[in-house]
Design an enzyme around this catalytic site. Structure first.
Site, PDB file in Angstrom:
ATOM      1  N   HIS A   1       3.708 131.568  68.511  1.00  0.00           N
ATOM      2  CA  HIS A   1       4.001 132.067  67.169  1.00  0.00           C
ATOM      3  C   HIS A   1       5.489 131.907  66.857  1.00  0.00           C
ATOM      4  O   HIS A   1       5.862 131.435  65.779  1.00  0.00           O
ATOM      5  CB  HIS A   1       3.595 133.539  67.083  1.00  0.00           C
ATOM      6  CG  HIS A   1       3.706 134.122  65.708  1.00  0.00           C
ATOM      7  ND1 HIS A   1       2.608 134.443  64.950  1.00  0.00           N
ATOM      8  CD2 HIS A   1       4.794 134.459  64.955  1.00  0.00           C
ATOM      9  CE1 HIS A   1       3.006 134.940  63.792  1.00  0.00           C
ATOM     10  NE2 HIS A   1       4.328 134.975  63.774  1.00  0.00           N
ATOM     11  N   GLU A   2       6.335 132.258  67.819  1.00  0.00           N
ATOM     12  CA  GLU A   2       7.785 132.151  67.597  1.00  0.00           C
ATOM     13  C   GLU A   2       8.238 130.693  67.553  1.00  0.00           C
ATOM     14  O   GLU A   2       9.157 130.344  66.803  1.00  0.00           O
ATOM     15  CB  GLU A   2       8.546 132.913  68.692  1.00  0.00           C
ATOM     16  CG  GLU A   2       8.185 134.384  68.808  1.00  0.00           C
ATOM     17  CD  GLU A   2       8.216 135.098  67.472  1.00  0.00           C
ATOM     18  OE1 GLU A   2       9.100 134.793  66.640  1.00  0.00           O
ATOM     19  OE2 GLU A   2       7.350 135.962  67.244  1.00  0.00           O
TER      20      GLU A   2
END
Length: 263
Positions: free
Chosen positions: A96-97
């Site tokens: 996600h990051e």
């Protein structure tokens, strides 16, 4: 990126890996190494790069954050009680990051791209991939049973306990650090362009008369200035009619041609 004398580094697209300095630091560092190793093919295929991958302490706001599009990615590895989070959960947070390097807001475009990254990760799991080189197996990974099997394990006198994530936002957002603007040094610093409209000195006749009669203001050093002061002095003393103080014809003519004397 070429790394000399660093055989332990798991991912050439992650420059620095840092764990919290406490009694569990070596386990946390190994955990981060395994995370970085697992995602190596995905970062290579998508052109992702991370300057620093850091562990951060548990908080009630997020499980991961991305600063300055990959300058620093922060991950939470342990819950409030110090128990280790599941590997696949932390891996999903890291994906996600990483996606924030490419896209900042959590919009439809972001989640479509994240879905493709998750598909790549699923394919790696299906191939039993765990990382390049020595990271291909978890034989030397102390947290292997804890973060994979969700059970407590005793390792070299330390009890390692798993944790299930709950009640916290997955991501702290794509953030920008505020940089301190250092003031440059040099001759131009502090200089501001004047916005006032200039006026030729002495263009106002009344002001010019006051300047000629004043002794407190700076005096001109030119011949015209000296002649103007002399003419003003002659008029003040009323001796301009006396022949002894009469200016030479040429000087007098020059003075009268260049200055206007107002009584």
């Amino acid at each position: 990126m070429l790394r000399l004398n660093d055989d332990e580094h798991p991912n050439e697209y992650v420059v620095f890996i840092t764990a919290i300095k406490d009694e569990q630091e070596r386990f946390a560092k190994d955990y981060l190494n395994r995370i970085a190793a697992m995602v190596f093919p995905i970062m290579k295929n998508n052109g992702f790069g991370v300057t620093s991958l850091d562990e951060v302490t548990y908080n009630s706001q997020f499980w991961g954050r991305n600063w300055n599009k990959g300058e620093c990615v922060e991950l939470v590895l342990r819950d409030a009680r110090g128990r280790w989070l599941p590997f696949e959960f932390v891996m999903d947070v890291f994906l996600h990051e990483l996606c924030h390097i490419w896209r900042g807001p959590h919009d439809k475009v972001f989640y479509n791209h994240l879905a493709r990254l998750r598909q790549e990760l699923t394919e790696l799991y299906a191939k039993s991939y765990k990382g390049p080189g020595k990271y291909m197996t978890w034989d030397s990974f102390p947290l292997a049973e804890v973060v994979g099997g969700l059970r407590s394990v005793a390792y070299q006198g330390v009890t390692l306990t798993p944790s299930a994530p709950y009640g916290i936002e997955l991501c702290g957002g794509s953030l920008q650090r505020k940089r301190n603007k250092r003031r440059a040094t040099g001759s131009r610093v502090g200089k501001q362009k004047s916005t006032k409209v200039g006026q030729k000195l002495g263009s106002d006749l009344d002001e010019r008369k006051n300047m000629l009669r004043s002794t407190s203001k700076p005096q001109a050093k030119s011949n015209r200035g000296r002649e103007a002061r002399l003419l003003a002095a002659v008029k003040r003393t009323g001796s301009e009619s006396q022949g002894s103080t009469e200016l030479p014809p040429t000087a007098k003519q020059k003075t009268l041609n260049n200055f206007i004397v107002i009584d």
